[in-house]
Write a protein that holds these residues in place. Structure first.
Motif, PDB file in Angstrom:
ATOM      1  N   ILE B 170       0.808  -1.222  -0.330  1.00 35.99           N
ATOM      2  CA  ILE B 170       0.128  -0.206  -0.093  1.00 35.99           C
ATOM      3  C   ILE B 170       0.986   1.303  -0.250  1.00 35.99           C
ATOM      4  O   ILE B 170       2.023   1.321   0.919  1.00 35.99           O
ATOM      5  N   ARG B 171       0.427   2.235  -0.725  1.00 32.08           N
ATOM      6  CA  ARG B 171       1.180   3.534  -0.958  1.00 32.08           C
ATOM      7  C   ARG B 171       0.271   4.486  -0.338  1.00 32.08           C
ATOM      8  O   ARG B 171      -0.919   4.613  -0.830  1.00 32.08           O
ATOM      9  N   TYR B 172       0.462   5.298   0.789  1.00 31.44           N
ATOM     10  CA  TYR B 172      -0.177   6.246   1.380  1.00 31.44           C
ATOM     11  C   TYR B 172       0.113   7.682   0.778  1.00 31.44           C
ATOM     12  O   TYR B 172       1.135   8.256   0.721  1.00 31.44           O
ATOM     13  N   LEU B 173      -1.123   8.364   0.476  1.00 31.83           N
ATOM     14  CA  LEU B 173      -1.062  10.012   0.348  1.00 31.83           C
ATOM     15  C   LEU B 173      -1.865  10.648   1.212  1.00 31.83           C
ATOM     16  O   LEU B 173      -3.014  10.287   1.430  1.00 31.83           O
ATOM     17  N   VAL B 174      -1.315  11.510   1.759  1.00 32.31           N
ATOM     18  CA  VAL B 174      -2.006  12.365   2.779  1.00 32.31           C
ATOM     19  C   VAL B 174      -2.739  13.451   1.887  1.00 32.31           C
ATOM     20  O   VAL B 174      -2.010  14.261   1.214  1.00 32.31           O
ATOM     21  N   ILE B 175      -3.883  13.825   2.447  1.00 35.62           N
ATOM     22  CA  ILE B 175      -4.600  14.878   2.131  1.00 35.62           C
ATOM     23  C   ILE B 175      -4.536  16.014   3.293  1.00 35.62           C
ATOM     24  O   ILE B 175      -5.133  15.624   4.080  1.00 35.62           O
ATOM     25  N   PRO B 176      -3.738  17.055   3.160  1.00 34.07           N
ATOM     26  CA  PRO B 176      -3.553  17.877   3.870  1.00 34.07           C
ATOM     27  C   PRO B 176      -4.801  18.492   4.280  1.00 34.07           C
ATOM     28  O   PRO B 176      -5.758  18.633   3.293  1.00 34.07           O
ATOM     29  N   SER B 177      -5.090  19.309   5.326  1.00 31.54           N
ATOM     30  CA  SER B 177      -6.332  20.210   5.693  1.00 31.54           C
ATOM     31  C   SER B 177      -6.209  21.632   4.662  1.00 31.54           C
ATOM     32  O   SER B 177      -5.001  22.143   4.378  1.00 31.54           O
ATOM     33  N   ARG B 178      -7.509  21.845   4.176  1.00 31.59           N
ATOM     34  CA  ARG B 178      -7.454  23.261   3.537  1.00 31.59           C
ATOM     35  C   ARG B 178      -7.297  24.323   4.200  1.00 31.59           C
ATOM     36  O   ARG B 178      -7.753  24.624   5.373  1.00 31.59           O
ATOM     37  N   PRO B 179      -6.332  25.142   3.862  1.00 31.19           N
ATOM     38  CA  PRO B 179      -5.911  26.351   4.533  1.00 31.19           C
ATOM     39  C   PRO B 179      -7.160  27.299   4.875  1.00 31.19           C
ATOM     40  O   PRO B 179      -7.833  27.413   3.921  1.00 31.19           O
ATOM     41  N   ALA B 180      -7.090  27.857   5.729  1.00 30.28           N
ATOM     42  CA  ALA B 180      -8.102  28.944   6.068  1.00 30.28           C
ATOM     43  C   ALA B 180      -7.872  30.196   5.366  1.00 30.28           C
ATOM     44  O   ALA B 180      -6.659  30.429   4.692  1.00 30.28           O
ATOM     45  N   GLY B 181      -8.999  30.834   5.156  1.00 31.54           N
ATOM     46  CA  GLY B 181      -9.022  32.283   4.012  1.00 31.54           C
ATOM     47  C   GLY B 181      -8.616  31.578   2.558  1.00 31.54           C
ATOM     48  O   GLY B 181      -8.329  32.762   1.686  1.00 31.54           O
ATOM     49  N   THR B 182      -9.285  30.289   2.052  1.00 30.22           N
ATOM     50  CA  THR B 182      -9.111  30.359   0.686  1.00 30.22           C
ATOM     51  C   THR B 182     -10.428  29.777   0.014  1.00 30.22           C
ATOM     52  O   THR B 182     -10.534  29.234  -0.955  1.00 30.22           O
ATOM     53  N   GLU B 183     -11.535  30.372   0.674  1.00 29.12           N
ATOM     54  CA  GLU B 183     -12.945  30.116   0.162  1.00 29.12           C
ATOM     55  C   GLU B 183     -13.168  30.640  -1.197  1.00 29.12           C
ATOM     56  O   GLU B 183     -13.851  29.973  -2.046  1.00 29.12           O
ATOM     57  N   ALA B 184     -12.440  31.668  -1.620  1.00 26.39           N
ATOM     58  CA  ALA B 184     -12.659  32.238  -2.751  1.00 26.39           C
ATOM     59  C   ALA B 184     -11.587  31.815  -3.787  1.00 26.39           C
ATOM     60  O   ALA B 184     -11.819  32.126  -5.133  1.00 26.39           O
ATOM     61  N   ALA B 185     -10.790  30.775  -3.538  1.00 25.78           N
ATOM     62  CA  ALA B 185      -9.512  30.466  -4.374  1.00 25.78           C
ATOM     63  C   ALA B 185     -10.025  29.368  -5.442  1.00 25.78           C
ATOM     64  O   ALA B 185     -11.083  28.997  -5.266  1.00 25.78           O
ATOM     65  N   THR B 186      -9.472  29.385  -6.578  1.00 28.99           N
ATOM     66  CA  THR B 186      -9.895  28.712  -7.628  1.00 28.99           C
ATOM     67  C   THR B 186      -9.174  27.260  -7.403  1.00 28.99           C
ATOM     68  O   THR B 186      -8.213  27.319  -6.719  1.00 28.99           O
ATOM     69  N   GLU B 187      -9.757  26.233  -8.072  1.00 31.36           N
ATOM     70  CA  GLU B 187      -8.980  24.876  -8.055  1.00 31.36           C
ATOM     71  C   GLU B 187      -7.567  24.935  -8.286  1.00 31.36           C
ATOM     72  O   GLU B 187      -6.762  24.435  -7.568  1.00 31.36           O
ATOM     73  N   ASP B 188      -6.908  25.612  -9.388  1.00 23.56           N
ATOM     74  CA  ASP B 188      -5.442  25.818  -9.657  1.00 23.56           C
ATOM     75  C   ASP B 188      -4.873  26.514  -8.695  1.00 23.56           C
ATOM     76  O   ASP B 188      -3.861  26.312  -8.396  1.00 23.56           O
ATOM     77  N   GLU B 189      -5.596  27.605  -8.137  1.00 25.08           N
ATOM     78  CA  GLU B 189      -4.959  28.346  -7.012  1.00 25.08           C
ATOM     79  C   GLU B 189      -4.564  27.478  -5.751  1.00 25.08           C
ATOM     80  O   GLU B 189      -3.748  27.593  -5.281  1.00 25.08           O
ATOM     81  N   LEU B 190      -5.772  26.800  -5.569  1.00 28.06           N
ATOM     82  CA  LEU B 190      -5.478  25.894  -4.138  1.00 28.06           C
ATOM     83  C   LEU B 190      -4.357  24.650  -4.523  1.00 28.06           C
ATOM     84  O   LEU B 190      -3.910  24.478  -3.712  1.00 28.06           O
ATOM     85  N   ALA B 191      -4.271  24.438  -5.884  1.00 28.20           N
ATOM     86  CA  ALA B 191      -3.355  23.298  -5.988  1.00 28.20           C
ATOM     87  C   ALA B 191      -1.817  23.678  -5.895  1.00 28.20           C
ATOM     88  O   ALA B 191      -0.936  23.124  -5.240  1.00 28.20           O
ATOM     89  N   GLY B 192      -1.717  24.978  -6.041  1.00 26.93           N
ATOM     90  CA  GLY B 192      -0.344  25.727  -5.798  1.00 26.93           C
ATOM     91  C   GLY B 192      -0.068  25.865  -4.490  1.00 26.93           C
ATOM     92  O   GLY B 192       1.107  25.977  -3.971  1.00 26.93           O
ATOM     93  N   LEU B 193      -1.000  25.686  -3.413  1.00 26.34           N
ATOM     94  CA  LEU B 193      -0.866  25.696  -1.933  1.00 26.34           C
ATOM     95  C   LEU B 193      -0.330  24.187  -1.518  1.00 26.34           C
ATOM     96  O   LEU B 193      -0.062  24.295  -0.258  1.00 26.34           O
ATOM     97  N   VAL B 194      -0.511  23.180  -2.359  1.00 22.31           N
ATOM     98  CA  VAL B 194      -0.234  21.783  -1.809  1.00 22.31           C
ATOM     99  C   VAL B 194       1.223  21.536  -2.021  1.00 22.31           C
ATOM    100  O   VAL B 194       1.455  21.183  -3.282  1.00 22.31           O
ATOM    101  N   SER B 195       1.904  21.273  -1.111  1.00 19.95           N
ATOM    102  CA  SER B 195       3.363  21.008  -1.350  1.00 19.95           C
ATOM    103  C   SER B 195       3.605  19.528  -1.305  1.00 19.95           C
ATOM    104  O   SER B 195       2.667  18.852  -0.817  1.00 19.95           O
ATOM    105  N   ARG B 196       4.624  18.963  -1.877  1.00 17.09           N
ATOM    106  CA  ARG B 196       5.047  17.666  -1.464  1.00 17.09           C
ATOM    107  C   ARG B 196       4.959  17.324  -0.066  1.00 17.09           C
ATOM    108  O   ARG B 196       4.430  16.250   0.128  1.00 17.09           O
TER     109      ARG B 196
END
Lengths: 97, 210
Positions: B170-196
């Motif tokens: 099994i290979r595990y992928l962590v889904i981090p919590s969505r940061p506060a203050g990102t309600e208006a962000a687009t999906e692409d902008e959100l992806a930019g917040l997700v680091s390795r």
């Protein structure tokens, strides 16, 4: 073939050092945990590593341990957990008292 | 074993200028045997390398961003990860099973392979060197909060830390919590917040504007 264990079952990890390759870390052998999930069946890596066919397939379980049980001096938080994937032939049932 | 062979033999890879380790020499010898005996063709190997190189943490970030904006997708990602990834056209092949783990304000998951360096390569690409280091592998299981602190992550004592030792298929992928203050962000902008590192569990997703 049915899974021998179900989620919630208490299990002990066997203590063994078979010749060749195996994927049960030494630090968890002899410890007791709880089955957190059944991943399904996979080829046995101990056979695959020797060029074998890995058959019969083994059930693979996600087993959950309390960190305070695994490490004598673990004092960060009593609710912290360690979760490890373990093949069925490494698990022994623990009598529920 | 020749210790002073500077690796200028036939198996030296393009651009390889350091002294080859015995493992590299052995891998080179096995590779030439496999190609000489027709077990694999070298273009198959290059195709596999190309496929591996095309996989980067951007792929995982896309998956996480979708999970943040689409609750149904997230539910599927957590229960049937492969089906959810297929829906996003992410092909994880058949070698390993990928399982997604959700970080919340109550539970923080972090992933290691104490036995070697098992890693969700099909979604995150090649693992960072520290992930393969003996120091990380041996210490994160014993003292996860201390190791996370070294990564700059101080977790509240109320948060349950779950260390996943991915010892098997099994290979595990962590889904981090969505940061506060990102309600208006687009999906692409959100992806930019997700680091390795946030998808391994040693960091949070970045705050917007940082």
């Amino acid at each position: 073939m049915e899974a021998r264990f179900n989620a919630g079952d208490r299990v002990r990890i066997r203590v063994d050092y078979p010749a060749g390759h195996f994927r049960t870390p030494g630090y968890i052998q002899g410890k007791t945990g709880t089955v957190a999930g059944v991943h399904g069946t996979f080829r046995n890596p101990e056979s695959l590593a020797k060029g074998g066919d890995g058959l019969p397939r083994q059930y693979l379980y996600l087993v959950r341990f309390d960190q305070t049980h695994v490490w004598e001096n673990y004092n960060a938080s009593p609710q912290d957990k360690l979760l490890i994937d373990i093949y069925e032939h490494w698990l022994e049932p623990v009598c529920q008292s | 074993m020749e210790e002073h062979n500077h690796g200028h033999d036939a198996h030296t890879q393009v651009g390889d200028s350091h002294e080859m380790t015995s493992y590299e020499k052995r891998a080179g010898a096995i590779l030439s045997l496999l190609t000489e005996k027709g077990v694999v063709a070298s273009d198959e190997i290059w195709r596999a390398i190309d496929d591996m190189d095309s996989r980067t943490p951007a792929l995982g970030a896309k998956v996480v961003a979708r999970a943040w904006v689409d609750p149904e997708f997230k539910a599927q990602l957590l229960t049937d990860t492969k089906a959810a990834l297929t829906e996003l056209d992410v092909d994880i092949g058949s070698l390993n099973t990928v399982v997604a783990l959700e970080n919340t304000d109550k539970v923080h998951n972090v992933v290691v392979c104490t036995l070697c360096s098992c890693y969700p390569r099909t979604i995150l690409g090649v693992p960072p060197d520290w992930y393969k280091s003996l120091s990380y592998r041996s210490r994160v299981v014993v003292d996860p909060r201390g190791v996370l602190r070294e990564f700059g992550l101080e977790l509240d004592p109320d948060v349950e830390v779950r260390v996943y030792d991915s010892t098997a298929d099994i290979r595990y992928l962590v889904i981090p919590s969505r940061p506060a203050g990102t309600e208006a962000a687009t999906e692409d902008e959100l992806a930019g917040l997700v680091s390795r590192d946030s998808m391994i569990g040693v960091a949070m997703a970045s705050a917007p504007g940082k």
